[in-house]
Design an enzyme around this catalytic site. Structure first.
Site, PDB file in Angstrom:
ATOM      1  N   CYS A  82      -2.990  67.248  65.350  1.00 42.26           N
ATOM      2  CA  CYS A  82      -3.059  67.566  66.779  1.00 42.26           C
ATOM      3  C   CYS A  82      -4.153  68.579  67.093  1.00 42.26           C
ATOM      4  O   CYS A  82      -4.529  68.738  68.240  1.00 42.26           O
ATOM      5  CB  CYS A  82      -1.703  68.072  67.277  1.00 42.26           C
ATOM      6  SG  CYS A  82      -1.239  69.684  66.638  1.00 42.26           S
ATOM      7  N   CYS A 122      17.239  62.738  63.359  1.00 37.17           N
ATOM      8  CA  CYS A 122      16.552  61.960  64.403  1.00 37.17           C
ATOM      9  C   CYS A 122      15.273  61.364  63.847  1.00 37.17           C
ATOM     10  O   CYS A 122      14.754  60.390  64.363  1.00 37.17           O
ATOM     11  CB  CYS A 122      16.258  62.833  65.617  1.00 37.17           C
ATOM     12  SG  CYS A 122      14.788  63.861  65.456  1.00 37.17           S
ATOM     13  N   GLN A 778      19.546  60.329  77.071  1.00 34.26           N
ATOM     14  CA  GLN A 778      20.909  60.282  76.524  1.00 34.26           C
ATOM     15  C   GLN A 778      21.869  59.516  77.423  1.00 34.26           C
ATOM     16  O   GLN A 778      23.054  59.461  77.128  1.00 34.26           O
ATOM     17  CB  GLN A 778      21.427  61.715  76.317  1.00 34.26           C
ATOM     18  CG  GLN A 778      20.787  62.407  75.128  1.00 34.26           C
ATOM     19  CD  GLN A 778      21.245  63.846  74.997  1.00 34.26           C
ATOM     20  OE1 GLN A 778      20.480  64.749  75.257  1.00 34.26           O
ATOM     21  NE2 GLN A 778      22.476  64.068  74.583  1.00 34.26           N
ATOM     22  N   ARG A 923      23.344  71.581  73.016  1.00 36.43           N
ATOM     23  CA  ARG A 923      24.350  71.372  71.959  1.00 36.43           C
ATOM     24  C   ARG A 923      25.478  72.417  72.010  1.00 36.43           C
ATOM     25  O   ARG A 923      25.227  73.610  71.903  1.00 36.43           O
ATOM     26  CB  ARG A 923      23.654  71.438  70.602  1.00 36.43           C
ATOM     27  CG  ARG A 923      24.452  70.870  69.469  1.00 36.43           C
ATOM     28  CD  ARG A 923      23.608  70.831  68.206  1.00 36.43           C
ATOM     29  NE  ARG A 923      24.217  69.987  67.194  1.00 36.43           N
ATOM     30  CZ  ARG A 923      23.621  69.633  66.073  1.00 36.43           C
ATOM     31  NH1 ARG A 923      22.419  70.023  65.807  1.00 36.43           N
ATOM     32  NH2 ARG A 923      24.243  68.870  65.198  1.00 36.43           N
ATOM     33  N   GLY A1135      28.402  65.658  74.120  1.00 33.60           N
ATOM     34  CA  GLY A1135      29.687  66.341  73.949  1.00 33.60           C
ATOM     35  C   GLY A1135      30.379  65.990  72.649  1.00 33.60           C
ATOM     36  O   GLY A1135      31.615  66.012  72.567  1.00 33.60           O
ATOM     37  N   GLU A1319      28.964  69.201  67.564  1.00 32.86           N
ATOM     38  CA  GLU A1319      28.774  70.495  68.213  1.00 32.86           C
ATOM     39  C   GLU A1319      29.615  71.650  67.657  1.00 32.86           C
ATOM     40  O   GLU A1319      29.119  72.772  67.564  1.00 32.86           O
ATOM     41  CB  GLU A1319      29.068  70.347  69.711  1.00 32.86           C
ATOM     42  CG  GLU A1319      28.065  69.435  70.382  1.00 32.86           C
ATOM     43  CD  GLU A1319      28.366  69.214  71.849  1.00 32.86           C
ATOM     44  OE1 GLU A1319      27.444  69.257  72.649  1.00 32.86           O
ATOM     45  OE2 GLU A1319      29.536  69.002  72.181  1.00 32.86           O
TER      46      GLU A1319
HETATM   47  S1  FES Z   1      15.415  65.170  61.832  1.00 35.74           S
HETATM   48 FE1  FES Z   1      14.099  66.842  61.926  1.00 35.74          FE
HETATM   49  S2  FES Z   1      13.785  67.109  64.026  1.00 35.74           S
HETATM   50 FE2  FES Z   1      15.263  65.564  63.960  1.00 35.74          FE
HETATM   51  S1  FES Z   2       1.768  70.859  64.799  1.00 38.96           S
HETATM   52 FE1  FES Z   2       0.822  69.123  65.622  1.00 38.96          FE
HETATM   53  S2  FES Z   2       2.356  68.333  66.836  1.00 38.96           S
HETATM   54 FE2  FES Z   2       3.196  70.204  66.245  1.00 38.96          FE
END
Ligand code: FES
Ligand code: FES
Ligand SMILES: Cc1cc2nc3c(=O)[nH]c(=O)nc-3n(C[C@H](O)[C@H](O)[C@H](O)COP(=O)(O)OP(=O)(O)OC[C@H]3O[C@@H](n4cnc5c(N)ncnc54)[C@H](O)[C@@H]3O)c2cc1C
Length: 1526
Positions: A82, A122, A778, A923, A1135, A1319
């Site tokens: 980035c 995720c 969500q 959360r 939740g 949670e």
């Molecule tokens: S698994 Fe690392 S930010 Fe979601």
């Molecule tokens: S360090 Fe590049 S996206 Fe966060």
């Protein structure tokens, strides 16, 4: 002569590099695009992620390999894509996550291991994590070093994960080191092969440049974007370009990491001069006496060159260790020394490099018209006239090498150990120490001391400008002096005189001074100690010196060690396989290889891109909006305001676009559409909005209260601005309670979501007027309804699809609807696919997080710590409208009791309406605040009653009704830690041995539940035993006795959460080949929902097979995207209800199919193909469909009635955390956390352990590092980037993190007996704050004992009002929350006889008068003695008292004996409760390093040392003090 803007000389006019072995030719107009944006929008490699865009998170990491034509060697490293401009890539070979491995080529071992170890939730951070680990493996291979977990984890220092809590990722590192084919690991990626494998096409290109057949200097110019990237081949060329008068807007660029901090990406109008293209600037020279780095040498190369100086580890080791704390690995691989010096000089960068180099005596080569060497000190002087950057550039930095005997010390104090800028740093170069000719002591040698801190500067915007400065007066105070206490204390005094710090980032000027003092003390103490050892050897009789040595005994600064721990999961393998088995998360490998698609993937490359224009006022009228400058930007396509909205100007209840008035900073006013995301964002910044006055914004809770600015809360009474839950008679209880704390005030912190995937949506108009929307949300429903209403379309013309989210945590419940609205509006109007992804910073500005709250409470309790009355008023912070933040209120209300018996209680809530963004659930909304608040009250009661906080909790736990046990039984159980089994009753905790299964319990607010549901005591006592709490508590006390500057604390806390189910639907479709597709209304965001539904379906449909023994293979099942066409009206996935509710819906659908299929399976009998035969039988029978819809029921009937009420069940857990705090700096170390959690029969223990750890660590974040402040004047969020907002990194988690699930605890109300998990564990992080509370108390006592002028300027909590008539005359009254408490301890004559004497013969209790003229409580006394003894004896020379031991015995006795019930009299040990008590630390989260330091009060090490050595000098003392010599 170099043309300023010339076309590139080469025939192709392209920027040529290789990605994953494929030659890539970027067009010249892309030279200033980030590599990340280029990869995602212009190549097929779309697995790399974009999260922060500022180098702070590592999600975008890629490998870069370069070939040196002179040495023919390849160098390979990882960088943040980035921050890497495409223009800098000509001739480089890149490897992205796809280049490591994939489902097609075979996964890379790291990709496999991270999936196996459940290190991907995720999955948004996962490619970056894999790249980081792989980069470390390659570094090891290059260095011929065997990788170990420590090395691999150190490579994660630039990577963040919001989901996992890191333990599983660190375990991945462990597992990778155990891989048998470690050597093969690297070879999977093309660019890891030896130099020979470097792409020939690039070598040829580089060689051509080398031998002159291709010009070394190249420029790429974009006519379209007016961008230019020039690669000069010499310093002279670069200077000529920079010095031309027409070159305004020309900028030198080296590593280009500066924009990660200062956000000025070499923008559209700037011409970049790429200094890295000049070979001379990348050379490293090492002579006999000095080490010289070209200005473009990276910090990683600097570290490597210092590591190569193996002869003097005491000199280079500390230097390297400090340099390795700069940023993260990927940044260090790009950041250059020249850039660091320039940013420090010109922008006030909190530089570590400069502080170190200043101490070492570095010089900088500056080349303008002439070249000259200037000392770094001169470069960094505030009034320096050196003009670097335009008329001159830095060409090199050099440092003198170490001389024999020299040593170096270097320290940094920061918000996090890694990837966080310094609060203060300090480096010291020490010459070889000479011996004093007469006494044998050492003399302070030639010292060079440098400090970095925010210097006061009236011209700087916030009155502070970071400077790295030499501490000359301090050096003078030391040089040539005997290395003893006198010189040391004088030097520390000189230091505080010559520093001119300013308050900054939440740390006061005084705080900066104290930290600097602490660091210098740390740097010098070992030399002084060594010197004193020598002098002692000369005179064995100097026993005092021995004791003084203790003061100098500073353990090394804490270095994080990789987190380890064990997970203890009950064996449930036979219950309902494959349910309850720790199965790897489905598609985790695809997440690890970058193949898993996120919403953004649907918009890369082919779309237009929308970007919002945000308000820069908290409250104002919008007078005009002028987008003409924005629309002139090449690539800008369209501009929309509220006037263009075809339907309603509302996105799920929040304003869509401001119309005529803005009400918070960051509110969207309009949006721009452009051909690339960066162009849209840039153009949006050019929109000129004129504001008018609209009155005074409400920006604080106090202002909201004063103005009665409240939001109406949902639920009865819904016409009032507040709501109340209560029970009993609170007033009477408070009136009658023997002890009352009245009107205590406490603040609960906010927390931002910081999910790794920022809000994103993609929309496209399809045929027939159907609007297709992909949204990372969500709630499909909310997005559908919001977009429909904005566009004025019926719901059935808006189709919303979500595959997965890169983290949600409640932040994507609704707000993404607005982002989807931008994309949808533009897509419809422009007739093209449009994507909208908001940057990290703007997401934080647009959306607020957890509702912070001011809490006021009065609590009445007995002398035994039993609460009899509790009255709490809560004022919650919220924005201009009530968004999902209302859950904070609902959930807090629901579990405010936290499993405690509160006979008379009242919680009165009000939600403030403020000129802030609408708050979103984060959360554990509300439940987290409920837990932290109750645990705080328990700690306060314990501190005031002088009891062990653990015991106070035990005395207040909920009891079955009618009580089947006495508190004595409970306490006895607490002391022996044993449990008796009574599985019939469902409770095996002590005291429940005789509890019948049908006994009822009632919580503090009258909700009735079965006693067998009450597993709180099992969790509590089970954990207390398994984590050896009592033994460790004693060890902590021992530790605190023998360590002056470091204190520890250990605490246990509990939690109660209301588990529930939400309505969800599922469609299960079986195909003719026997494969099964599961469509459902739950959204996968890392919580493992999709994996659990597969397990449940395989289990339930497995019942079709005649023998019932085996589940169907998971490979038969596939989950589908969640979409509004098949799964409408599913509400939210939030939740902690998503997984269980969705599994229940799947189960119901599968039950129907099971019944339909069973007859056909039985007909077939038990054969290999029974399943397929049954499917085929049903298909052709015409008796039933091969698809079924299931529905999860969120309600249940009240017992004995047909009335349906929301189904709720209790979730309990307990945690124990041990922490250590460095009193000198405020740095904390989480030594160990243990969690025992009641997960029922976990549906997937591997996934659920990950949820526990992730939630717990997110809680540590809100309590420890994540500070949220809004500017009191503008309403702007202050911590709006990864640079300022610090979520936990891998080094912030406990060194040991043990998680266990409660055994034999099926949940009668849960799906397949499970309980929710997403949670509740967050609430258990309160154990950390409680432990810190004890640590700070111990620290304060210690410091008060050491420094006669010690004071605490932070608020202290009110003390107890003792109503006991006998003591009424002497209670101390209430200390106001603002009143500073000053503790002064009076030093006594060395020869004085002990003043403490037993109160009466045989009584172990002793009391010493304090300066306030009152006696201390047993706990105070114990703490005082614990911490001042033996250290206090350094000054007092009195025998150690035994009050601490007495208090300990008393505490033990209290555990062992049946405790006295309230009102049954006063135990002898409690009789001094009325006396003034120590300041209950009353810590307010987040306890960041800076806040912890401040909470430890004001003390002076110089004063302490002066006093200790008997060398007190006037300046160190106030007038009143009669300081006595030893
Ligand atoms: S698994 Fe690392 S930010 Fe979601
Ligand atoms: S360090 Fe590049 S996206 Fe966060
Ligand atoms: C996430 C993150 C964390 C960080 N953490 C730390 C930290 O903990 N400690 C710390 O010390 N630093 C930290 N930094 C700062 C980092 O060290 C600097 O950004 C880096 O050293 C700058 O070097 P660069 O080559 O990238 O400079 P660039 O970004 O390329 O340039 C920065 C500025 O210097 C000018 N410039 C560059 N080279 C020269 C030259 N030779 N002559 C004249 N002008 C020049 C450029 O014109 C530009 O104005 C962090 C940065 C990031 C992004």
């Amino acid at each position: 002569m170099v043309a300023l803007r010339r076309e590139r000389s080469g025939p192709d006019g392209k920027i040529v590099f290789v990605v994953n072995g494929c030659e890539t030719c970027a067009d010249k107009e892309h030279s200033k695009l980030s590599l990340n944006e280029y990869l995602l929008n212009h190549t097929r490699w779309k697995g790399t992620k974009l999260s922060c865009g500022e180098g702070g998170c590592g999600a975008c990491a890629v490998h870069i390999t370069r070939w040196d034509p002179v040495t023919e060697r390849v160098s390979e490293t990882s960088i943040n894509s980035c921050l890497c401009p495409v223009g800098s890539l000509d001739g480089a070979a890149l490897t992205t996550i796809e280049g490591l491995g994939s489902s097609q080529q075979g996964f890379h071992p790291v990709q496999e291991q991270i999936a196996i170890n459940n290190g991907s939730q995720c999955g948004f951070c996962t490619p970056g994590m894999v790249m980081a680990i792989d980069a470390q493996l390659k570094r090891c291979a290059h260095a011929g070093q065997a990788p170990d977990v420590k090395i691999l984890q150190s490579g994660l220092d630039g990577n963040l994960c919001r989901c996992t809590g890191y333990r599983s990722i660190i375990d991945t590192c462990r597992a990778v080191t155990r891989c048998s084919d470690l050597e093969d690991l690297g070879s999977k990626a093309a660019c890891t092969k030896p130099a020979a494998a470097f792409p020939t096409v690039l070598k040829k290109r580089i060689q051509e440049r080398q031998n002159g057949s291709r010009p070394a200097s190249a420029s790429y110019r974009s006519k379209e974007h007016n961008q230019d990237w020039i690669c000069p081949h010499s310093v002279e060329d670069a200077l000529e370009l920079l010095q031309k008068p027409e070159t305004a807007g020309v900028r030198a660029v080296a590593g280009n990491t500066g924009p990660g901090v200062f956000k000025d990406w070499p923008g559209q109008d700037v011409t970049c001069i790429d200094l890295k293209a000049i070979p001379q600037l990348s050379t490293i020279r090492c002579s006999q006496s000095e080490l010289e780095w070209g200005a473009c040498v990276t910090l990683e190369e600097v570290i490597n060159s210092l590591k190569a100086q193996t002869d003097m580890p005491k000199f280079y080791g500390p230097m390297v260790a400090h340099l390795q704390r700069i940023a993260g690995t990927h940044i260090r691989a790009a950041a250059t020394v020249g850039g660091n010096v320039v940013l420090t000089q010109q922008r006030g960068l909190q530089s570590d490099f400069c502080t170190i180099m200043l101490a070492v005596g570095a010089e900088v080569s500056i080349q303008g018209k002439q070249q000259r060497w200037v000392s770094l000190e001169e470069v960094l002087l505030p009034d320096s006239t050196l003009d670097i950057g335009s008329s001159a550039i830095i060409t090199a930095v050099r440092m003198p090498l170490a001389k024999p005997g020299e040593t170096f010390a270097s320290f940094k104090v920061a918000a996090r150990y890694t990837n966080a800028h310094a609060i203060v740093n300090c480096s010291v170069r020490m010459g070889s120490a000479d011996q004093h000719p007469l006494q044998g002591v050492c003399l302070f040698p030639d010292m060079r001391i440098a400090l970095g801190y925010p210097h006061e500067d009236a011209s700087a915007p916030e009155g502070a400008f970071w400077r790295a400065q030499r501490a000359v007066a301090t050096e003078n105070a030391l040089n040539g002096m005997p290395a003893g206490m006198r010189a040391l204390s004088q030097a520390l005094s000189a230091l505080t005189s010559e520093m001119k710090p300013a308050a900054c980032d939440g740390t006061s000027a005084e705080g900066h001074l104290q930290v600097a003092e602490g660091l210098l003390f740390r740097a010098l103490s070992s030399l002084v100690q060594a010197s004193m050892m020598k002098s002692m050897a000369l005179d064995e009789g100097q026993a005092d010196l021995k004791r003084l040595q203790q003061l100098l005994d500073l353990p090394a600064q804490h270095v994080p060690i990789p987190c380890s721990g064990h997970q203890s999961i009950p064996d449930m393998s036979r219950l309902a396989p494959p349910v309850h088995l720790p199965i790897e998360k489905e598609r985790a490998r695809l997440q690890a290889s970058g193949e898993a698609k996120y919403t953004g993937n649907y918009g890369y490359g082919t779309s237009l891109h929308a970007y919002p224009v945000l308000s820069k006022r908290a409250l104002a009228t919008v007078e005009s909006i002028n987008a003409s400058a924005a629309l002139k930007v090449e690539g800008a396509v369209a501009f929309f305001t509220a006037k263009d909205i075809p339907g309603a100007n509302s996105a799920g209840g929040i304003p869509f676009l401001a119309d005529g008035k803005v009400e918070h900073y960051g509110q969207p006013i309009a949006f721009i559409v452009a051909t690339l995301p960066s162009i849209a964002e840039y153009a949006a910044s050019l929109v000129d909005v004129r504001y008018g006055d609209a009155g005074q914004p409400v920006l604080t809770i106090a202002q909201a209260r004063a103005a009665s600015s409240f939001l109406t809360l949902p639920g009865p009474p819904n016409d009032s601005p507040g709501a109340m839950v209560s029970n009993g008679n609170v007033e009477a209880a408070l009136e009658e309670a023997p002890l009352v704390i009245r009107n205590a005030k406490w603040h609960l912190p906010s927390q931002l979501h910081m999910y790794m995937e920022t809000p994103v949506a993609v929309a496209e108009m399809d045929e027939g007027g159907m609007l297709q929307v992909h949204a990372a949300i969500q709630s499909i429903d909310r997005c559908q309804s919001a977009v429909s209403r904005i566009m004025g379309l019926p719901y059935n013309r808006v189709h919303v699809v979500t595959r997965r989210l890169g983290g949600g945590f409640g932040g994507k419940l609704n707000s993404v609807s607005r982002v989807a609205g931008f994309a949808a509006m533009a897509a419809v109007r422009l007739g093209e696919r449009v994507s909208c992804a908001v940057s990290r910073d703007d997401d934080l500005r647009m959306h607020a997080g957890r509702c912070a709250a001011d809490m006021e409470y009065s609590v009445g309790f007995t002398r035994d710590g039993v609460i009899t009355g509790l009255d709490v008023a809560v004022y919650m912070e919220n924005g201009i409208v009530m968004d999902s933040g209302f859950v904070d209120f609902i959930a807090w209300q629901g579990c405010a009791d936290q499993g405690f018996h509160l006979p008379n209680v009242r919680f009165d809530f009000k939600m403030c309406r403020m000129n802030l963004p609408p708050h979103q659930a984060v959360r554990g909304p509300g439940s987290f605040q409920a837990a932290v608040a109750m645990q705080h009250i328990m700690d306060h009661v314990a501190a005031v009653s002088g009891l062990d906080p653990c015991l106070v909790r035990e005395r207040n736990f909920l009891r079955p009704s009618p009580p089947p046990f006495s508190l004595g039984l409970l306490a006895a159980a607490a002391s022996n830690g044993q449990s008796q089994s009574n599985s019939h009753a469902g409770n095996t905790e002590p005291g429940f041995a005789t509890t019948p299964a049908d006994w009822k319990m009632t919580n503090a607010f009258g909700r009735c539940f079965l006693a067998k549901e009450y597993t709180q005591l099992r969790c509590w006592h089970g954990l207390k035993k398994s984590c050896s709490f009592v033994e460790r508590q004693n060890k902590v006390k021992e530790f605190n006795k023998s360590n002056i500057w470091q204190k520890r604390g250990i605490a246990m806390t509990n939690c109660r959460f209301d588990g529930s189910v939400m309505p969800k639907t599922a469609l299960v479709t079986i195909y003719e080949d026997g494969s099964v597709l599961l469509s459902h209304g739950g959204l996968e965001m890392g919580q493992g929902l999709s994996t659990k539904v597969l397990q449940v379906a395989a289990y339930e449909l497995g019942k079709v097979l005649p023998d019932h023994q085996k589940p169907l293979p998971l490979s038969l099942f596939q989950t589908n995207d969640t979409a509004s066409d098949s799964q409408a009206n599913n509400g939210v996935t939030a939740g902690s209800t998503g997984s269980e509710s969705t599994c229940e819906a799947i189960l119901r659908a599968c039950e129907q199919l099971r019944d339909r299929l069973k007859p056909y399976a039985e007909e077939r009998g038990s054969t290999e193909d029974t399943w397929r035969a049954a499917v085929s039988g049903l298909k052709f029978s015409g008796t039933g469909a091969l698809a079924a819809i299931g529905f999860s029921d969120s309600k249940t009937c009240e017992e004995g009635s047909s009335k349906r009420v929301p189904m709720k069940y209790n979730v309990f857990g307990a945690a124990c955390t041990e922490v250590e705090v460095d009193l000198l700096t405020g740095e904390k170390t989480l030594l160990r956390s243990d969690i025992l959690y009641d997960c029922g029969n976990s549906l997937n223990p591997a996934v659920d352990v990950g949820q526990v750890e992730g939630a717990f660590v997110m809680g540590l974040g809100v309590l420890g590092t994540e500070q949220v402040d809004y500017d009191n004047k503008t309403g702007k969020l202050i911590q709006d980037s990864t640079w300022t907002y610090k979520i936990p990194s891998a080094t912030c988690v406990p060194q040991q993190l043990n998680v266990a699930f409660l055994e034999d605890s099926p949940n009668p109300l849960g799906v397949l007996s499970s309980k929710c998990v997403g949670e509740p564990p967050l609430m258990l992080s309160a154990s950390c704050l409680s432990a810190l509370e004890l640590t700070v108390e111990a620290g304060r006592q210690q410091l008060a004992a050491l420094d006669p002028q010690y004071s605490i300027s932070r608020p202290v909590a009110p003390q107890a009002l003792d109503k006991s008539p006998a003591h009424e005359h002497c209670h101390p009254g209430l200390l106001s929350a603002e009143q500073p408490l000053t503790i002064r301890t009076k030093p006594r004559r060395a020869t004085s006889s002990p003043t403490r004497s037993p109160k009466k013969a045989g009584s172990p209790r002793r009391h010493s008068p304090s300066k306030l003229g009152k006696e201390n409580s047993p706990r105070t006394q114990a703490l005082l003695e614990m911490d001042s003894s033996p250290h206090a004896s350094l000054f007092h020379r009195e025998p150690r008292t035994t009050a601490y031991e007495a208090a300990l015995q008393e505490s033990r006795a209290a555990h062992a004996e049946s405790p006295k019930i309230a009102g049954q009299g006063t135990s002898e040990g409690l009789e001094t409760l009325h006396k003034p008590l120590p300041a209950f630390a009353s810590l307010e989260a987040p306890m960041t390093t800076a806040r912890l330091k401040a909470s430890l009060g004001n003390f002076s090490i110089a004063r302490i040392l002066a006093r200790a050595s008997g060398l007190g000098y006037a300046s160190a003392l106030d007038n009143e003090s009669s300081f006595e010599l030893l």
